[in-house]
Motif scaffolding. Structure first.
Motif, PDB file in Angstrom:
ATOM      1  N   LEU A 238       0.810  -1.068   0.162  1.00 24.77           N
ATOM      2  CA  LEU A 238      -0.005   0.003   0.148  1.00 24.77           C
ATOM      3  C   LEU A 238       0.674   1.283   0.071  1.00 24.77           C
ATOM      4  O   LEU A 238       0.432   2.274  -0.457  1.00 24.77           O
ATOM      5  N   ALA A 239       2.037   1.264   0.701  1.00 26.85           N
ATOM      6  CA  ALA A 239       2.978   2.317   0.952  1.00 26.85           C
ATOM      7  C   ALA A 239       3.527   2.404  -0.597  1.00 26.85           C
ATOM      8  O   ALA A 239       3.591   3.669  -1.194  1.00 26.85           O
ATOM      9  N   GLU A 240       4.007   1.525  -0.925  1.00 33.03           N
ATOM     10  CA  GLU A 240       4.977   1.327  -2.320  1.00 33.03           C
ATOM     11  C   GLU A 240       4.727   0.499  -3.410  1.00 33.03           C
ATOM     12  O   GLU A 240       5.518  -0.531  -3.510  1.00 33.03           O
ATOM     13  N   PRO A 241       3.402   0.607  -4.290  1.00 33.47           N
ATOM     14  CA  PRO A 241       3.296  -0.306  -5.006  1.00 33.47           C
ATOM     15  C   PRO A 241       4.234  -0.457  -6.137  1.00 33.47           C
ATOM     16  O   PRO A 241       4.666   0.420  -6.676  1.00 33.47           O
ATOM     17  N   ARG A 242       4.610  -1.596  -6.637  1.00 30.87           N
ATOM     18  CA  ARG A 242       5.619  -1.834  -7.445  1.00 30.87           C
ATOM     19  C   ARG A 242       5.176  -2.344  -8.998  1.00 30.87           C
ATOM     20  O   ARG A 242       5.922  -1.939  -9.727  1.00 30.87           O
ATOM     21  N   HIS A 243       4.135  -2.832  -9.030  1.00 35.23           N
ATOM     22  CA  HIS A 243       3.426  -3.389 -10.160  1.00 35.23           C
ATOM     23  C   HIS A 243       2.594  -2.410 -10.845  1.00 35.23           C
ATOM     24  O   HIS A 243       1.642  -1.782 -10.127  1.00 35.23           O
ATOM     25  N   PRO A 244       2.745  -2.001 -12.055  1.00 31.97           N
ATOM     26  CA  PRO A 244       1.878  -1.126 -12.834  1.00 31.97           C
ATOM     27  C   PRO A 244       0.216  -1.220 -12.647  1.00 31.97           C
ATOM     28  O   PRO A 244      -0.580  -0.379 -12.191  1.00 31.97           O
ATOM     29  N   TYR A 245      -0.118  -2.561 -12.543  1.00 32.04           N
ATOM     30  CA  TYR A 245      -1.590  -3.066 -12.012  1.00 32.04           C
ATOM     31  C   TYR A 245      -1.969  -2.503 -10.688  1.00 32.04           C
ATOM     32  O   TYR A 245      -3.053  -2.009 -10.519  1.00 32.04           O
ATOM     33  N   THR A 246      -1.013  -2.799  -9.793  1.00 32.55           N
ATOM     34  CA  THR A 246      -1.204  -2.395  -8.477  1.00 32.55           C
ATOM     35  C   THR A 246      -1.490  -0.938  -8.387  1.00 32.55           C
ATOM     36  O   THR A 246      -2.491  -0.508  -7.650  1.00 32.55           O
ATOM     37  N   ARG A 247      -0.605  -0.309  -8.931  1.00 32.69           N
ATOM     38  CA  ARG A 247      -0.799   1.146  -9.022  1.00 32.69           C
ATOM     39  C   ARG A 247      -2.058   1.527  -9.407  1.00 32.69           C
ATOM     40  O   ARG A 247      -3.030   2.631  -9.044  1.00 32.69           O
ATOM     41  N   TYR A 248      -2.707   0.826 -10.583  1.00 35.03           N
ATOM     42  CA  TYR A 248      -3.879   1.108 -11.162  1.00 35.03           C
ATOM     43  C   TYR A 248      -4.929   1.134 -10.224  1.00 35.03           C
ATOM     44  O   TYR A 248      -5.911   1.999 -10.167  1.00 35.03           O
ATOM     45  N   PHE A 275      -1.654  -8.183 -18.539  1.00 35.86           N
ATOM     46  CA  PHE A 275      -1.964  -6.821 -18.281  1.00 35.86           C
ATOM     47  C   PHE A 275      -1.612  -6.026 -19.541  1.00 35.86           C
ATOM     48  O   PHE A 275      -1.695  -4.658 -19.571  1.00 35.86           O
ATOM     49  N   GLY A 276      -1.026  -6.539 -20.507  1.00 34.43           N
ATOM     50  CA  GLY A 276      -0.148  -5.824 -21.537  1.00 34.43           C
ATOM     51  C   GLY A 276      -1.227  -4.560 -22.120  1.00 34.43           C
ATOM     52  O   GLY A 276      -0.644  -3.590 -22.351  1.00 34.43           O
ATOM     53  N   VAL A 282       4.009  -0.779 -21.563  1.00 39.70           N
ATOM     54  CA  VAL A 282       3.991  -2.141 -22.225  1.00 39.70           C
ATOM     55  C   VAL A 282       5.020  -1.834 -23.608  1.00 39.70           C
ATOM     56  O   VAL A 282       5.428  -0.798 -23.941  1.00 39.70           O
ATOM     57  N   HIS A 283       5.524  -2.969 -23.516  1.00 42.85           N
ATOM     58  CA  HIS A 283       6.913  -3.046 -24.495  1.00 42.85           C
ATOM     59  C   HIS A 283       7.033  -4.389 -25.291  1.00 42.85           C
ATOM     60  O   HIS A 283       6.310  -5.105 -24.791  1.00 42.85           O
ATOM     61  N   GLU A 284       7.905  -4.390 -26.111  1.00 48.32           N
ATOM     62  CA  GLU A 284       8.132  -5.706 -26.896  1.00 48.32           C
ATOM     63  C   GLU A 284       8.240  -6.733 -26.078  1.00 48.32           C
ATOM     64  O   GLU A 284       7.902  -7.858 -26.340  1.00 48.32           O
ATOM     65  N   LYS A 285       9.079  -6.548 -25.031  1.00 54.71           N
ATOM     66  CA  LYS A 285       9.441  -7.551 -24.248  1.00 54.71           C
ATOM     67  C   LYS A 285       8.323  -8.380 -23.552  1.00 54.71           C
ATOM     68  O   LYS A 285       8.169  -9.422 -23.197  1.00 54.71           O
ATOM     69  N   CYS A 286       7.046  -7.736 -23.603  1.00 56.70           N
ATOM     70  CA  CYS A 286       6.175  -8.259 -22.826  1.00 56.70           C
ATOM     71  C   CYS A 286       5.271  -9.145 -23.285  1.00 56.70           C
ATOM     72  O   CYS A 286       4.241  -9.635 -23.034  1.00 56.70           O
ATOM     73  N   ASN A 287       5.622  -9.486 -24.592  1.00 54.52           N
ATOM     74  CA  ASN A 287       5.190 -10.419 -25.519  1.00 54.52           C
ATOM     75  C   ASN A 287       5.530 -11.902 -25.026  1.00 54.52           C
ATOM     76  O   ASN A 287       4.976 -13.064 -25.271  1.00 54.52           O
TER      77      ASN A 287
ATOM     78  N   VAL B  18      -0.735   0.672 -27.963  1.00 59.73           N
ATOM     79  CA  VAL B  18      -0.290  -0.790 -27.707  1.00 59.73           C
ATOM     80  C   VAL B  18       0.507  -1.617 -28.798  1.00 59.73           C
ATOM     81  O   VAL B  18       0.077  -1.247 -30.026  1.00 59.73           O
ATOM     82  N   VAL B  19       1.644  -2.129 -28.423  1.00 59.37           N
ATOM     83  CA  VAL B  19       2.093  -2.764 -29.379  1.00 59.37           C
ATOM     84  C   VAL B  19       1.457  -4.132 -29.889  1.00 59.37           C
ATOM     85  O   VAL B  19       0.453  -4.632 -29.307  1.00 59.37           O
TER      86      VAL B  19
END
Lengths: 311, 301, 336
Positions: A238-248, A275-276, A282-287, B18-19
């Protein structure tokens, strides 16, 4: 040794190559409450059912392990064998979760009879005691009632009584208060907390309500689209979310920002991070599927962002 | 809602484009898909196959086989052979020829009955469900009374009451199934009339009857159409049963029930083929309708 | 109480409908009764005697009055009281029906539960095929087939001559059921013979009746086993067998009871075919004879009787519902 651990659990529809749950991993330490959080459809209930060996017809476990006290519960063929003394569970809609043709006292008594090996009459007496213990007034009279005669809150207490009567090592609570009034919610939370410290079991607490997480849980695992995004102690998350979805998620709660408009639903056919399609980074790597990586002693995140410092 | 201890997550950058995402793909050829359909719906496929066979038999069969009424006393009671696939009966008639001709008669009667029952029943059912009130109550009472008669008995009485004709048989047996369709469409109409398009139609100024038939009815027919397959099967069974008792359809007409009735006495002296084959065809035909109808009903729920 | 009222109304409706349908029967009833050698004068006299020339509403009023007193008129064919004739034949039909329903229920229920417990396996598929064959089966054909095979070819069972061997003496009447009366009147061999004669017609009927029962039990069980409360039972450690019978079956009983009711209803009609085929001296046979001889009174009486039985059956079923499902028996909201 961890009380309960799920490792790389993968679950899918029989005959379909697209997994509903993907490499789900988390653990529960002895005496601790782990909250499993996510939107509806994120796969939290399915995870619990898989761990309990209660998957419905047509859905099966295709990979991974479920361990209680270090011992695997998975048998050859991908089925889970579990006894009620190991894990028991309470469900979301209490009134429909009880047998409508059986008196509630008998339903609780039956569990006691099976799990504690008492005789018929003794079980019924013990059942009444247990109903009293979970906070039902006039337990003796209520025991003779049928579920449809009781309120939702009462039914939930009955179900808790049944789950607790198994004296399990792990209790799974699947959104136990979602279908109940807000006033009853607090009571049920208190009840669960006191019972848990009494029996000394661990709890897997499933919810979509971050407020409940803050109140009930020691650690939390965040799920989306059948994938675990982040796992960490509650305060840290709650203090420091690290994942983009958690922040969402937190943003929607704290700032009441409505992110729903951007949601186009989960695509289970994707090879990469689920979550891509909503992720701002989101980046190429996320595939490729991001593994759950430990970023500090008790925190794990499933995102290439934190491990590769993408910008 | 803000809980305690939940910190502000900070500003998130706006979403970027989105990619391209990679999918797990799976292709199947036409034939493979057909085969897999048949494998996952085995009963439906069998039913469909049987039905096609029977319809084929009914349409072109009579042109290919011999005369169903041709008697040949010299050749009576000959067992199944290469000449007579199903043998001959007591008048020397070819049982196979008769059975094939009977297919045309039985199937068309069954279909006619189902259609008549569905038409009449659906109309009444929609009226009853849409208008409600006293009309509905009265119709329901009458339906209850009709339903108190076992279908076969009702059909039997009506056929016996009217002159012997195919039309009367159709009407009589249809009467037995009308209440079933009334109930079915009424239930659907009750659901439909709460929907928005009905309000729209009403507000547009349409007269109530027009709303009922032009708008509500087509949408209420779903379950009825599905049931029509099953009812066709039952109708064939009922007609054959009546014919067996020589009610409605009489010898020497080639009809499966009639043939079984005629052949019933023969089994004492051991001539089993005069009744076995026609009866078997009844069962196969009705089974075909059942396979299809059951599958359709199951997939709707 | 209200149900009794509506039921009586239904019965009345039945009487009305039957009365008017039957009057449409072609053929002059009086002429039939008078016989082929009568002249017009005799026919007229008979018509007068039986009130056939009275205006239709008078005939109707007479009839209704009679029915209320239990008098269903006089058979044109046999000149006997219809009520008496029907009651004489009722036990035969009931005995046949009772055994058939019992057998069908036993088979249907056990196969249905088995199929649901082993969903998707060959057991399930076999059960479903059996159900389809049963519901597509032509009763008369099956009866013939069984008789041919088991009676004539194998000789295991007797041929279709009725309830007992020709020439045997009926047992003393206690219940009208030969299988019971045989024992009660101290002649067990008669009861055993009665069983032998019952066998084929009962099997024939049961085969067809078991099919809808099986289907309904199977689908009701599947639904029950899929429900939330079964999931809870599994979660708290209730053993499989107990779940199957106690949680599953108890909750499947309601739709099953409905089906048994439907089955009984079907039987009131299906019996004509079976009774005809097996020369069974029951009410179905009586009805068939009445139809072919244009015996209006007898036919009316039969239909009225069947209608009344059907209505009574429905009432029994409603009572059964209340006994089975506590939600119907007890309202909700006792405790909060």
């Amino acid at each position: 040794m961890r009380l309960f651990e799920v490792e790389a659990l993968t679950v899918g529809i029989t005959g379909s190559p697209f997994p509903i749950l993907r490499e789900v991993s988390f653990y529960v330490e002895p005496g601790e409450v782990l909250a499993l959080v996510g939107e509806s459809g994120s796969g939290k209930t399915m995870t619990a059912l898989a761990a309990m060996g209660l998957l419905p017809f047509g859905i099966e476990m295709t990979g991974g392990d479920v361990r209680l006290g270090g011992d695997s519960l998975v048998r050859t063929g991908g089925t889970v064998e579990r006894s009620a003394a190991q894990m028991s569970m309470i469900f979301q809609h209490p009134t429909s979760a009880l047998n409508p043709t059986m008196r509630v006292g008998h339903q609780v008594g039956r569990v006691i009879q099976i799990n504690q090996r008492l005789g018929r009459t003794q079980s019924l007496e013990a059942a009444v005691e247990l109903l009293k213990h979970v906070g039902i007034p006039g337990a003796k009279r209520v025991a003779r009632n049928f579920p449809h005669q009781l309120s939702g809150g009462m039914c939930q207490r009955v179900m808790i009584a049944m789950a607790v009567a198994c004296q399990p090592r792990l209790l799974i609570a699947d959104e136990p208060t979602t279908a109940l009034d807000v006033t009853v919610q607090a009571q049920i939370f208190d009840l669960i907390k006191s019972l848990v410290s009494e029996i000394g079991c661990g709890v897997l607490f499933i919810t979509h309500d971050l407020g409940a997480v803050a109140e009930m849980a020691d650690r939390v695992a965040v799920m989306y689209g059948g994938q675990v995004m982040e796992e960490s102690p509650v305060r840290d998350l709650l203090a420091e979310p690290r994942h983009p979805y958690t922040r969402y998620l937190l943003e929607s709660v704290v700032r009441e920002v409505d992110h729903r408009v951007e949601d186009i639903g989960v695509d289970f056919a994707l090879t990469g991070c689920r979550f891509g399609h909503r992720c701002p980074y989101v980046h190429e790597k996320c595939n490729g599927f991001p593994p759950l990586v430990e970023i500090s002693p008790s925190r794990r995140v499933s995102c290439f962002l934190k491990t590769e410092e993408l910008r | 809602m803000t809980g305690e201890g939940i910190a502000d997550p900070g500003e998130l950058p706006p979403a970027r484009f989105v990619v391209d995402r990679v999918h797990v793909t799976e292709e199947k050829s036409r034939t493979r898909r057909a085969l897999s359909f048949m494998r996952s719906n085995p009963l439906f496929s069998i039913g469909l196959g049987l039905l096609i066979a029977f319809v084929g038999m009914a349409i072109i069969g009579p042109f290919l086989v011999g005369d169903p009424l041709l008697t040949n006393p010299a050749g009576m009671f000959s067992p199944p052979s290469a000449d007579h696939w199903f043998g001959t009966d007591e008048y020397g008639r070819d049982v196979f020829a008769r059975s094939v001709n009977a297919a045309r008669l039985d199937l068309s009667i069954g279909l006619a009955i189902a259609l008549v029952a569905m038409t009449i029943g659906s109309t009444i059912g929609v009226v009853s469900g849409y208008f409600g009130g006293r009309t509905d109550e009265i119709i329901m009472r009458l339906t209850d009374i009709l339903l108190a008669f076992p279908g076969f008995v009702l059909a039997l009485i009506i056929v016996a009451a009217l002159a012997e004709s195919l039309l009367n048989v159709v009407m009589a047996v249809a009467a037995a199934y009308v209440p079933y369709f009334i109930r079915l469409t009424r239930a659907q109409a009750l659901v439909e009339r709460e929907k928005e398009y009905v309000d729209a139609a009403r507000l547009a100024g349409n007269r109530p009857l027009r709303v009922a038939f032009r708008h509500v009815m087509p949408n209420s027919l779903g379950p009825a159409l599905v049931s029509a397959t099953l009812v066709t099967g039952w109708a064939v069974l009922t007609v054959a049963g009546l014919a067996f008792l020589s009610v409605g359809i009489q010898p020497p007409t080639a009809e499966w029930g009639v043939m079984v009735g005629e052949g019933a006495g023969d089994i004492i002296t051991g001539e089993w083929w005069t009744s076995l084959f026609p009866g078997g065809m009844i069962v196969l035909a009705v089974m075909a309708f059942h396979f299809i109808g059951d599958d359709l009903t199951e997939s709707r729920t | 109480m209200r149900r009794v009222g509506t039921s009586l109304l239904t019965v009345f409706g039945i009487v009305v409908v039957v009365f008017f349908i039957v009057r449409v029967l072609p053929g002059d009833a009086a002429a039939v009764r008078a016989g082929p050698y009568a002249n017009q004068e005799m026919i007229d006299r008979i018509a007068d005697k039986y009130g056939l020339n009275d205006p239709i509403h008078v005939q109707f009023a007479d009839y209704v009055g009679g029915v209320a007193k239990g008098d269903l008129g006089v058979s044109i064919r046999t000149s006997q009281g219809v009520t008496g004739e029907l009651l004489d034949r009722l036990p035969a039909s009931l005995e046949l029906a009772a055994y058939a329903v019992v057998l069908a229920t036993v088979v249907g229920v056990s196969l249905g539960i088995l199929a649901a417990a082993r969903l998707g396996t060959w057991v399930d598929h076999l059960a479903r095929v059996f159900a389809v064959i049963g519901s597509s089966m032509a009763l008369f054909w099956l009866g013939l087939l069984l008789t041919f095979f088991f009676a004539f070819q194998l000789g295991w069972f007797p041929g279709p001559v009725g309830r007992l061997p020709i020439g045997s003496e009926d047992p003393r009447t206690f219940t009208g059921f030969y299988t019971i009366d045989g024992f009660l009147s101290g002649r067990p061999e008669i009861a055993l013979e009665a069983f032998r004669y019952l066998a084929l017609p009962v099997i024939t009927l049961a085969f067809v009746l078991a099919a809808p029962i099986l289907k309904m039990v199977r689908s009701a069980m599947i639904e029950a086993l899929d429900s939330d409360f079964v999931r809870t039972a599994k979660a708290v450690g209730v053993p499989r067998r107990q779940i199957l019978f106690v949680d599953g079956f108890r909750n499947a009983l309601i739709p099953v009871t409905t089906t048994i009711g439907i089955v009984f209803g079907f039987m009131l009609g299906g019996n004509i075919l079976v009774e005809f085929l097996f020369s069974w001296p029951g009410i179905g046979r009586y009805a068939f004879d009445a139809i072919t001889t244009r015996d209006l009174e007898a036919l009316q009486g039969f239909v009225v009787l069947v209608g009344v039985m059907y209505v009574a059956l429905n009432m029994v079923i409603d009572i059964a519902y209340a006994l089975i499902d506590p939600r119907i028996r007890i309202g909700s909201g006792t405790a909060k």
